[in-house]
Scaffold this motif. Sequence first.
Motif, PDB file in Angstrom:
ATOM      1  N   SER A  21       0.811  -1.210   0.000  1.00 44.02           N
ATOM      2  CA  SER A  21       0.000   0.000   0.000  1.00 44.02           C
ATOM      3  C   SER A  21       0.850   1.268   0.000  1.00 44.02           C
ATOM      4  O   SER A  21       1.926   1.321   0.601  1.00 44.02           O
ATOM      5  N   VAL A  22       0.332   2.284  -0.652  1.00 39.22           N
ATOM      6  CA  VAL A  22       0.801   3.660  -0.519  1.00 39.22           C
ATOM      7  C   VAL A  22      -0.453   4.495  -0.275  1.00 39.22           C
ATOM      8  O   VAL A  22      -1.332   4.559  -1.119  1.00 39.22           O
ATOM      9  N   LEU A  23      -0.522   5.127   0.890  1.00 39.30           N
ATOM     10  CA  LEU A  23      -1.743   5.796   1.317  1.00 39.30           C
ATOM     11  C   LEU A  23      -1.543   7.303   1.322  1.00 39.30           C
ATOM     12  O   LEU A  23      -0.562   7.813   1.871  1.00 39.30           O
ATOM     13  N   LEU A  24      -2.490   8.025   0.737  1.00 38.55           N
ATOM     14  CA  LEU A  24      -2.444   9.478   0.697  1.00 38.55           C
ATOM     15  C   LEU A  24      -3.255  10.068   1.838  1.00 38.55           C
ATOM     16  O   LEU A  24      -4.334   9.562   2.180  1.00 38.55           O
ATOM     17  N   GLU A  25      -2.725  11.149   2.412  1.00 37.59           N
ATOM     18  CA  GLU A  25      -3.426  11.929   3.439  1.00 37.59           C
ATOM     19  C   GLU A  25      -3.920  11.048   4.586  1.00 37.59           C
ATOM     20  O   GLU A  25      -5.066  11.145   5.012  1.00 37.59           O
ATOM     21  N   HIS A  26      -3.053  10.233   5.074  1.00 35.73           N
ATOM     22  CA  HIS A  26      -3.313   9.421   6.256  1.00 35.73           C
ATOM     23  C   HIS A  26      -2.465   9.942   7.422  1.00 35.73           C
ATOM     24  O   HIS A  26      -1.520  10.712   7.218  1.00 35.73           O
ATOM     25  N   ALA A  27      -2.802   9.504   8.610  1.00 35.33           N
ATOM     26  CA  ALA A  27      -2.073   9.922   9.799  1.00 35.33           C
ATOM     27  C   ALA A  27      -1.834   8.724  10.698  1.00 35.33           C
ATOM     28  O   ALA A  27      -2.608   7.747  10.697  1.00 35.33           O
ATOM     29  N   VAL A  28      -0.758   8.814  11.484  1.00 35.67           N
ATOM     30  CA  VAL A  28      -0.371   7.759  12.417  1.00 35.67           C
ATOM     31  C   VAL A  28      -0.521   8.293  13.840  1.00 35.67           C
ATOM     32  O   VAL A  28      -0.044   9.389  14.148  1.00 35.67           O
ATOM     33  N   VAL A  29      -1.168   7.507  14.686  1.00 39.06           N
ATOM     34  CA  VAL A  29      -1.388   7.884  16.080  1.00 39.06           C
ATOM     35  C   VAL A  29      -0.408   7.123  16.960  1.00 39.06           C
ATOM     36  O   VAL A  29      -0.302   5.888  16.866  1.00 39.06           O
ATOM     37  N   ILE A  30       0.311   7.862  17.813  1.00 40.06           N
ATOM     38  CA  ILE A  30       1.323   7.274  18.691  1.00 40.06           C
ATOM     39  C   ILE A  30       1.017   7.650  20.130  1.00 40.06           C
ATOM     40  O   ILE A  30       0.742   8.819  20.425  1.00 40.06           O
ATOM     41  N   ASP A  31       1.077   6.672  20.992  1.00 46.69           N
ATOM     42  CA  ASP A  31       0.988   6.955  22.424  1.00 46.69           C
ATOM     43  C   ASP A  31       2.126   6.218  23.121  1.00 46.69           C
ATOM     44  O   ASP A  31       2.285   5.007  22.930  1.00 46.69           O
ATOM     45  N   GLN A  32       2.891   6.963  23.890  1.00 48.25           N
ATOM     46  CA  GLN A  32       4.112   6.465  24.493  1.00 48.25           C
ATOM     47  C   GLN A  32       5.029   5.926  23.389  1.00 48.25           C
ATOM     48  O   GLN A  32       5.396   6.672  22.500  1.00 48.25           O
ATOM     49  N   ASP A  33       5.363   4.638  23.401  1.00 44.87           N
ATOM     50  CA  ASP A  33       6.303   4.121  22.389  1.00 44.87           C
ATOM     51  C   ASP A  33       5.615   3.329  21.292  1.00 44.87           C
ATOM     52  O   ASP A  33       6.290   2.729  20.460  1.00 44.87           O
ATOM     53  N   GLU A  34       4.296   3.377  21.226  1.00 43.61           N
ATOM     54  CA  GLU A  34       3.555   2.430  20.389  1.00 43.61           C
ATOM     55  C   GLU A  34       2.647   3.130  19.384  1.00 43.61           C
ATOM     56  O   GLU A  34       2.102   4.208  19.651  1.00 43.61           O
TER      57      GLU A  34
END
Length: 438
Positions: A21-34
Amino acid sequence: MQTVDQIIQPHWLIPVNTRQSVLLEHAVVIDQDEIIEYGPAAAINARYEANTSTVLDNHALIPGLVNAHTHTAMTLLRGFADDMPLMQWLSEHIWPTEAKWVDRAFVEAGANLACAEMIRGGTTCFNDMYFFPDVVARCAETAGMRACIGMIVLDFPTAWAQNADEYINQGLAMRDQVRHSPLITTAFAPHAPYTVSDEPLQRIATLSEELDCQVHTHVHETAQEIEESNARYGMRPIERLAQLGLLGPRLLAVHMTQLLPDEIDAVAECGVHVVHCPESNMKLASGFCPVSKLAAAGINVCIGTDGASSNNDLDLLGEMRMASLLAKGFSQDPAALNAYETLAAATINGAKALGLEHHIGSIEAGKKADLVAIDLSACATQPVYHPVSQIVYSASRDQVSDVWVAGRRVLENGVLTTLDAERICATANEWRDKIGGY
């Protein structure tokens, strides 16, 4: 809204999954180290409030690169002895110089230089083999890098140990010291079949099984190695390792330029991982790893740089490009090791080889937040039709802008946040003056 530590929103998100996959206009959610999750940016921003939000309008976000074979401290010998075959390079230059100069201070200076170089180039995890591995582990932790530290084993004495038993015992003591580290794992690291005799290799095989610990070794690197093994043991190194109980899914076989068809079949059947080091192999004229044949046999192939004294850099982006181009030229197949497969070799495949695939190597919920942002707005990577192709075939490590390891930003807008690059380089030059007699 749920409060989390970070949201990273790149233009392209490349999770490195089976769908390529190559995803446009996506975001990654991080909490602490994960990594908590990723998804369309609008939906993520509607559900989460982040303490830190990073928007990267011109960037691709990929999993952290995994350098599956290094000798980090050998950065201090970068350019020291060039343009000669492996055994001459080792026996006439590297081993005598190491015998004279290698100590804890040497390893610390070299490992710090290596960590700075690797972070700057997008490497978040490395698999190391060198003396004073406890020092390398400490340097990696200080840098905020993930590392698999090799418990090196040789038959001959060095500043680290006097015999094979002492190497193994000191390695096990180091393993015990780092067992609670969230960033450090360990592997047995017998240097090569030609430098380690049967008895210690058998002991390593037993310990690897008992401790569920990887084994990392150079093997089938040159034609000379094969000839000497046949003369000394009456068999090729792969057969010898099989008889000693080392051929299996915990083995990382580095280089593998000299392989017969039946050996490829045996490696595939046993689940051995192959670490491809194309630039070092070419520089030392060691041969060519048959990557396409290995992949066709179902063998997990990952990528390493080798040490900076035989490469002469720790640039995994450059290594990826060379690996892909060599695979095409060697197999005479332009589709061999395509761009996405190459990126996988430098990320999830390396994680699999180190037994870390459930923690790193791809962007997935529940995995550690080891991430790299690459700015594709430079002239050299414009226009962008396929961002993975641009990363593999066009981008340079200078375009790596930001790096996170376990959610910690160790490179921010091209600036190291955990290491003092100026001090590290000054120390390296002090070692050059001593070693080179300036």
